[in-house]
Write a protein that holds these residues in place. Structure first.
Motif, short mmCIF file in Angstrom:
data_model
loop_
_atom_site.label_atom_id
_atom_site.label_comp_id
_atom_site.label_asym_id
_atom_site.label_seq_id
_atom_site.Cartn_x
_atom_site.Cartn_y
_atom_site.Cartn_z
N ASP A 143 -7.58 12.40 -2.94
CA ASP A 143 -7.99 11.47 -4.00
C ASP A 143 -7.38 10.09 -3.79
O ASP A 143 -8.06 9.06 -3.95
CB ASP A 143 -7.55 12.01 -5.37
CG ASP A 143 -8.28 13.29 -5.76
OD1 ASP A 143 -9.39 13.50 -5.26
OD2 ASP A 143 -7.71 14.07 -6.54
N ILE A 144 -6.11 10.05 -3.43
CA ILE A 144 -5.44 8.77 -3.20
C ILE A 144 -6.08 8.05 -2.01
O ILE A 144 -6.39 6.86 -2.07
CB ILE A 144 -3.93 8.99 -2.94
CG1 ILE A 144 -3.28 9.65 -4.15
CG2 ILE A 144 -3.25 7.65 -2.63
CD1 ILE A 144 -1.85 10.12 -3.90
N GLY A 145 -6.29 8.79 -0.92
CA GLY A 145 -6.89 8.19 0.27
C GLY A 145 -8.29 7.68 0.00
O GLY A 145 -8.68 6.60 0.48
N SER A 146 -9.07 8.45 -0.76
CA SER A 146 -10.44 8.06 -1.05
C SER A 146 -10.49 6.73 -1.81
O SER A 146 -11.36 5.89 -1.57
CB SER A 146 -11.13 9.15 -1.87
OG SER A 146 -12.43 8.77 -2.24
N ALA A 147 -9.54 6.52 -2.73
CA ALA A 147 -9.52 5.28 -3.51
C ALA A 147 -9.25 4.07 -2.64
O ALA A 147 -9.62 2.94 -3.01
CB ALA A 147 -8.46 5.39 -4.61
N PHE A 148 -8.62 4.27 -1.48
CA PHE A 148 -8.29 3.16 -0.58
C PHE A 148 -9.05 3.24 0.74
O PHE A 148 -8.74 2.52 1.68
CB PHE A 148 -6.78 3.14 -0.31
CG PHE A 148 -5.97 2.51 -1.40
CD1 PHE A 148 -5.52 1.21 -1.28
CD2 PHE A 148 -5.68 3.21 -2.55
CE1 PHE A 148 -4.78 0.62 -2.29
CE2 PHE A 148 -4.94 2.64 -3.57
CZ PHE A 148 -4.50 1.34 -3.44
N ASN A 149 -10.04 4.15 0.80
CA ASN A 149 -10.81 4.34 2.03
C ASN A 149 -9.88 4.65 3.21
O ASN A 149 -10.02 4.11 4.30
CB ASN A 149 -11.67 3.09 2.34
CG ASN A 149 -12.74 3.38 3.37
OD1 ASN A 149 -13.17 4.52 3.54
ND2 ASN A 149 -13.16 2.35 4.09
N ARG A 203 0.83 -1.21 0.00
CA ARG A 203 0.00 0.00 0.00
C ARG A 203 0.86 1.26 0.00
O ARG A 203 0.59 2.21 -0.73
CB ARG A 203 -0.93 0.00 1.22
CG ARG A 203 -2.22 -0.76 1.02
CD ARG A 203 -3.23 -0.43 2.11
NE ARG A 203 -2.75 -0.82 3.44
CZ ARG A 203 -2.94 -2.01 3.99
NH1 ARG A 203 -3.57 -2.96 3.31
NH2 ARG A 203 -2.49 -2.28 5.20
N ASN A 204 1.89 1.26 0.86
CA ASN A 204 2.76 2.44 0.93
C ASN A 204 3.45 2.71 -0.40
O ASN A 204 3.61 3.87 -0.81
CB ASN A 204 3.82 2.25 2.03
CG ASN A 204 3.23 2.30 3.42
OD1 ASN A 204 2.03 2.56 3.59
ND2 ASN A 204 4.05 2.05 4.43
N THR A 205 3.84 1.63 -1.08
CA THR A 205 4.48 1.79 -2.39
C THR A 205 3.51 2.37 -3.40
O THR A 205 3.87 3.22 -4.22
CB THR A 205 5.03 0.43 -2.88
OG1 THR A 205 5.93 -0.10 -1.89
CG2 THR A 205 5.78 0.60 -4.19
N VAL A 206 2.26 1.91 -3.36
CA VAL A 206 1.23 2.47 -4.25
C VAL A 206 1.08 3.97 -3.99
O VAL A 206 1.09 4.79 -4.93
CB VAL A 206 -0.12 1.76 -4.06
CG1 VAL A 206 -1.23 2.53 -4.78
CG2 VAL A 206 -0.06 0.34 -4.58
N PHE A 207 0.93 4.35 -2.72
CA PHE A 207 0.75 5.76 -2.38
C PHE A 207 1.93 6.59 -2.89
O PHE A 207 1.75 7.68 -3.46
CB PHE A 207 0.62 5.94 -0.86
CG PHE A 207 -0.60 5.28 -0.27
CD1 PHE A 207 -1.70 4.96 -1.05
CD2 PHE A 207 -0.66 4.97 1.08
CE1 PHE A 207 -2.83 4.35 -0.51
CE2 PHE A 207 -1.77 4.37 1.64
CZ PHE A 207 -2.86 4.05 0.85
N TYR A 208 3.14 6.09 -2.68
CA TYR A 208 4.35 6.80 -3.10
C TYR A 208 4.38 6.99 -4.61
O TYR A 208 4.66 8.09 -5.12
CB TYR A 208 5.58 6.03 -2.62
CG TYR A 208 6.89 6.55 -3.13
CD1 TYR A 208 7.50 7.67 -2.55
CD2 TYR A 208 7.54 5.93 -4.21
CE1 TYR A 208 8.72 8.15 -3.02
CE2 TYR A 208 8.76 6.41 -4.68
CZ TYR A 208 9.34 7.52 -4.09
OH TYR A 208 10.54 7.99 -4.56
#
Length: 478
Positions: free
Chosen positions: A426-432, A409-414
């Motif tokens: 937007d990023i947070g919303s996609a992953f709740n 998950r952290n790698t996706v966010f980065y």
């Protein structure tokens, strides 16, 4: 013959720093016979220095002009009749005096720049003065900072903060990793430190700031540490987003910045995030971040990328043909680190093959880098991260705290933050997930990458594989 020497000199000018070229190349007289380059130099010291440091560069610069391989070029150095030889044995003269003896008419600034390139005997090196914070070995300066539309305001503000009596006293620079925040901060630090030895300057990352805070607590010297910080004239503090959710650090940083601003001191702050995105931060501290000039650094455009590549090639002391530079600048769309990495790879491969930099070789190397930005959006990043970490998309989006899930998950966010224009919301919303969770995750990845820990190296390999996969369209080699 003089036309050939003019072409060779032009190649050398592209390969070397301007100060070195003015001092060591411009005074030379040359004659050419076949593949032999005969150089007449003004002093015995200069002949010895050129022999030790620049023979390979002469061969590399002359090879395309003489239409031979670099190893076929013969270079002869001859000292002019009546030339001074008093420095040939390495006497006790200063570097500036040595430069002045070679080129008496050179300006003071150029002499000083060139003198830094001359290795002095250990006994001649000045001892660092005792300071409250360790003396910084500034690695960057404004002279080698390439300016373009993406960073012109940041550079203008940083230069102003360096001037005594300038209008800017607090500067906050936001920008993604690899775009020049550290280069700009160090350039300002070097310029300010040149004003006088009595200025008290501290250059720290926020993580170093926190580490010193902890050390002061353990050694029962917290008040002394606070006093040293409050007595500063200049604070250069990088990666301030690291302070999020660290209340004690935020309180100390606020006290230090307020003290500096009240006394007319200067503050430069950098972050991967804009102040408005730092929500787990004391509002007063964020307010002080915003009390001066807020600016950002973006990705370089094509013309700017070309100038960066030219400057990097000069710092590596290699000849970068215009057609190779234009190819790299047109195909690479990432940050400055990507440009430098690709150029390094190209130089390394050219040396392995014992050839010069050319378009065919550049086409082979650039294929490993080009196209990354066009191939990465959130969906493709999620898919590639799942493949890299052996996870399903459901596991990646779950609330699981298993290490591989968190790391994925952290790698996706980065990567989404790095390669898309999506906001933290937007990023947070996609992953709740909350905005603050995404920010902390990205900060954690940046910290591991910077520290080059075992986990950081694992993440770096995963990121590299994912970016190469997106750029090339085929799986990278193991």
């Amino acid at each position: 013959m003089q036309g050939k020497w003019a072409d060779i000199s032009e190649n050398l000018k592209k390969m070397l720093d301007s100060g070195i070229f003015k001092v060591w190349i411009a005074p030379l007289r040359a004659s050419i016979e076949g593949a032999e380059l005969r150089l007449t130099v003004p002093s015995a010291y200069m002949a010895e220095w050129l022999k030790r440091h620049l023979l390979a560069k002469f061969r590399e610069a002359a090879a395309p002009v003489l239409a031979v391989a670099p190893e076929a070029v013969r270079v002869r150095l001859e000292v002019a009749e009546g030339a001074p030889g008093r420095h040939a044995a390495g006497g006790s003269a200063s570097a500036g005096e040595l430069v002045a003896s070679v080129v008496p008419g050179l300006g003071r600034r150029a002499r000083a720049e060139a003198a830094t390139q001359i290795p002095l005997p250990q006994a001649a090196r000045p001892l660092a003065a005792s300071t409250r914070f360790p003396t910084v070995g500034w690695r960057h300066s404004f002279e080698d900072f390439i300016i373009g539309p993406s960073n012109s305001m940041a550079v203008a503000a940083a230069r102003d903060i360096c001037r005594q009596g300038g209008q800017v006293h607090t500067l906050f620079v936001a920008g993604a990793s690899g775009l020049g925040k550290t280069h700009l901060t160090q350039s300002a630090g070097q310029a300010i430190s040149g004003e006088g030895t009595d200025l008290r300057i501290a250059y720290l990352t926020a993580e170093e700031f926190a580490s010193r805070f902890v050390q002061a607590l353990k050694s029962q010297d917290l008040e002394g540490f606070k006093s040293r910080l409050r007595d500063l004239d200049v604070l250069l503090l990088e990666d301030v987003h690291f302070f999020q959710r660290k209340k004690a650090m935020q309180e100390l940083a606020l006290a230090v910045i307020k003290s500096l601003q009240d006394r007319g001191g200067r503050v430069i702050l950098t972050s991967s995030f804009a102040p408005r995105e730092l929500r787990d931060m004391d509002p007063q501290l964020v307010s002080h971040f915003c009390s001066g000039i807020l600016t950002s650094i973006g990705r370089p455009d094509r013309e700017m990328r070309g100038r960066i590549l030219t400057q990097k090639a000069r710092s590596f002391q290699v000849l970068l043909p215009d057609e190779v530079r234009d190819l790299l600048a047109s195909r690479l769309h990432g940050d400055v680190r990507q440009l430098e990495s690709c150029l390094n790879s190209l130089i390394f491969k050219a040396r392995l093959l014992n050839c010069g930099l050319n378009v065919d070789l550049a086409m082979e190397v650039v294929g490993q880098y080009a196209g990354i930005e066009q191939g990465l959006d959130m969906e493709s990043i999620i898919r590639l991260v799942c493949e890299s970490y052996g996870l399903s998309e459901a596991q990646l989006r779950s609330r699981s705290r298993r290490q591989e899930c968190v790391q994925g998950r952290n790698t996706v966010f980065y990567l989404v933050r790095k390669h898309t224009e999506l906001s933290l919301e937007d990023i947070g919303s996609a992953f709740n997930r909350r905005h603050s969770t995404v920010l902390r995750s990205i900060t954690a990845v940046e910290r591991e990458l910077a520290r080059e820990t075992r986990l950081g190296r694992q993440i770096a390999r995963a990121v590299s594989l994912i970016e190469r996969s997106a750029g090339c369209g085929v799986p990278p080699q193991a």
